[in-house]
Design a protein around this motif. Structure first.
Motif, short mmCIF file in Angstrom:
data_model
loop_
_atom_site.label_atom_id
_atom_site.label_comp_id
_atom_site.label_asym_id
_atom_site.label_seq_id
_atom_site.Cartn_x
_atom_site.Cartn_y
_atom_site.Cartn_z
N ILE B 41 16.44 15.81 53.17
CA ILE B 41 17.85 16.13 53.03
C ILE B 41 18.14 16.64 51.62
O ILE B 41 18.83 17.65 51.44
N SER B 42 17.57 15.99 50.61
CA SER B 42 17.87 16.43 49.24
C SER B 42 17.24 17.79 48.97
O SER B 42 17.76 18.58 48.17
N LYS B 43 16.13 18.10 49.65
CA LYS B 43 15.52 19.42 49.51
C LYS B 43 16.47 20.49 50.06
O LYS B 43 16.58 21.59 49.51
N LEU B 44 17.15 20.16 51.15
CA LEU B 44 18.09 21.10 51.77
C LEU B 44 19.35 21.25 50.93
O LEU B 44 19.83 22.36 50.69
N VAL B 45 19.89 20.12 50.50
CA VAL B 45 21.19 20.10 49.86
C VAL B 45 21.11 20.57 48.40
O VAL B 45 22.00 21.24 47.90
N GLY B 46 20.03 20.23 47.72
CA GLY B 46 19.88 20.59 46.32
C GLY B 46 20.79 19.74 45.45
O GLY B 46 20.97 18.54 45.72
N PRO B 47 21.42 20.33 44.43
CA PRO B 47 22.26 19.52 43.54
C PRO B 47 23.61 19.14 44.15
O PRO B 47 24.30 18.27 43.61
N ALA B 48 24.01 19.79 45.25
CA ALA B 48 25.31 19.49 45.86
C ALA B 48 25.32 18.08 46.44
O ALA B 48 24.27 17.49 46.69
N SER B 49 26.51 17.55 46.67
CA SER B 49 26.60 16.21 47.25
C SER B 49 27.03 16.32 48.72
O SER B 49 27.68 17.28 49.12
N VAL B 50 26.64 15.32 49.50
CA VAL B 50 26.97 15.29 50.92
C VAL B 50 28.10 14.29 51.13
O VAL B 50 28.00 13.15 50.70
N THR B 51 29.16 14.74 51.79
CA THR B 51 30.30 13.86 52.04
C THR B 51 30.33 13.49 53.52
O THR B 51 30.04 14.31 54.38
N ASN B 52 30.69 12.25 53.79
CA ASN B 52 30.85 11.82 55.17
C ASN B 52 32.14 12.38 55.73
O ASN B 52 33.16 12.33 55.07
N GLY B 53 32.10 12.91 56.95
CA GLY B 53 33.33 13.40 57.58
C GLY B 53 33.20 14.82 58.08
O GLY B 53 32.18 15.47 57.86
N ARG B 54 34.23 15.28 58.76
CA ARG B 54 34.34 16.60 59.38
C ARG B 54 33.32 16.84 60.49
O ARG B 54 33.55 17.67 61.37
N VAL B 55 32.20 16.16 60.45
CA VAL B 55 31.14 16.36 61.45
C VAL B 55 31.19 15.19 62.44
O VAL B 55 31.39 14.06 62.04
N THR B 56 31.01 15.50 63.71
CA THR B 56 30.87 14.45 64.72
C THR B 56 29.54 14.65 65.44
O THR B 56 29.30 15.69 66.03
N LEU B 57 28.70 13.65 65.33
CA LEU B 57 27.41 13.68 66.02
C LEU B 57 27.55 12.88 67.30
O LEU B 57 27.85 11.69 67.26
N GLU B 58 27.37 13.55 68.43
CA GLU B 58 27.51 12.88 69.72
C GLU B 58 26.14 12.52 70.25
O GLU B 58 25.32 13.40 70.53
N LEU B 59 25.89 11.21 70.34
CA LEU B 59 24.62 10.71 70.86
C LEU B 59 24.93 9.43 71.63
O LEU B 59 25.79 8.66 71.19
N PRO B 60 24.25 9.19 72.76
CA PRO B 60 24.51 7.91 73.43
C PRO B 60 24.01 6.75 72.57
O PRO B 60 22.94 6.86 71.96
N PRO B 61 24.76 5.63 72.46
CA PRO B 61 24.31 4.53 71.60
C PRO B 61 23.07 3.83 72.13
O PRO B 61 22.28 3.30 71.37
N LEU B 62 22.90 3.86 73.47
CA LEU B 62 21.72 3.23 74.07
C LEU B 62 20.97 4.29 74.87
O LEU B 62 21.54 4.92 75.76
N VAL B 63 19.71 4.49 74.55
CA VAL B 63 18.92 5.54 75.17
C VAL B 63 17.84 4.91 76.04
O VAL B 63 17.05 4.10 75.56
N ASP B 64 17.82 5.27 77.33
CA ASP B 64 16.79 4.74 78.23
C ASP B 64 15.46 5.43 78.00
O ASP B 64 14.42 4.82 77.94
N ASN B 65 15.52 6.75 77.88
CA ASN B 65 14.29 7.55 77.77
C ASN B 65 14.38 8.44 76.54
O ASN B 65 15.20 9.35 76.50
N GLY B 66 13.54 8.16 75.57
CA GLY B 66 13.58 8.91 74.32
C GLY B 66 13.03 10.32 74.41
O GLY B 66 13.07 11.07 73.44
N ASN B 67 12.50 10.70 75.59
CA ASN B 67 11.91 12.03 75.71
C ASN B 67 12.95 13.15 75.79
O ASN B 67 12.65 14.28 75.45
#
Lengths: 106, 155
Positions: B41-67
């Motif tokens: 992540i720091s390689k991607l971001v460089g000197p900039a800082s990452v702020t929490n927010g504006r992004v919503t990651l949708e993933l099921p909290p419980l996964v039956d099959n990780g494939n």
């Protein structure tokens, strides 16, 4: 060769945001698995996906081994003009699949 | 009595500790570490800082099959020429590699939402980082529990 499935609406109003879904048949062998004899199965994945709209790139993606087999992708684009959307998947071992879909914008 | 009890507890603690060491050893070669993900992540971001927010990651909290786990990333952005999402990056903590995918979009996307299906090798935290046209970075992370891990086993 490899089969690709694309879902693009056939018609759209000008300025409408259309959703595009695309998938291509590919095992996405991660390169982290071993056979029962212990030899490593070499990596064989799709690494790149590009979508162009009348020759202009509107969306692209880079894939890593953590993407599931038969990589599925869903994204959107603004219907600007009638024309064709071209989808291209590029991967290891010279894998390349190109598929296109027409859209008519009114 | 008290001596026996103390002995029993210490034996249990020893077994717990031993099993912890054993699983730790078993998983270490297969998975990347949190530090590796941070480095990516720091390689991607460089000197900039990452702020929490504006992004919503949708993933099921419980996964039956990780494939094949349905993953979607939504970003709160007007997607105009002046203010749009340039790229969305997804990282994992404990897969063999921290990288999952990079999506590059622009004002012609109209809406900043992408979806795909991913492999998850373990219960872990998944991070989505969004790169805006003004050079800022925003993120969201989701903790997932995976019951059947994506295949790292023998074929």
């Amino acid at each position: 060769m490899a089969r690709a499935l694309i879902m693009v609406p056939a018609t759209a109003r000008r300025g409408e945001i259309v959703e595009i879904k695309a998938t291509v048949a590919h095992p996405m062998e991660s390169g982290f698995r071993h056979t029962q004899l212990g030899t490593l199965i070499p990596r064989d994945i799709v690494t790149q996906f590009v979508c162009t709209y009348n020759g202009v790139e509107v969306f692209s993606a880079e894939f890593f081994p953590a993407i599931s087999a038969n990589p599925f992708i869903s994204f959107s684009t603004v219907a600007t003009e009638s024309g064709t959307l071209v989808f291209n998947w590029i991967g290891d071992n010279g894998f390349s699949v190109t598929e296109s879909a027409a859209i008519s914008v009114s | 009595m008290t001596d026996r009890k103390r002995n029993r507890i210490s034996r249990r603690q020893f077994l717990l500790a031993a099993s912890g060491v054993a699983t730790g050893l078993a998983f270490e070669p297969a998975g990347a570490t949190v530090a590796e993900m941070r480095a990516a992540i720091s390689k991607l971001v460089g000197p900039a800082s990452v702020t929490n927010g504006r992004v919503t990651l949708e993933l099921p909290p419980l996964v039956d099959n990780g494939n094949a786990v349905a993953l979607a990333v939504r970003v709160d952005s007007p997607m105009t020429e002046a203010d749009h999402v340039k790229a969305i990056h997804v990282f994992t903590e404990k897969n063999p590699q921290p990288y999952v995918a990079t999506f590059r979009l622009g004002p012609r996307a109209g809406r900043a939402r992408v979806a795909t299906r991913v492999r998850l090798a373990d219960s872990q935290t998944v991070v989505a980082i969004c790169e805006m046209s003004d050079g800022t970075f925003w993120s969201d992370s989701v903790n997932v529990v995976v019951t059947l891990a994506a295949c790292l086993e023998e074929q």
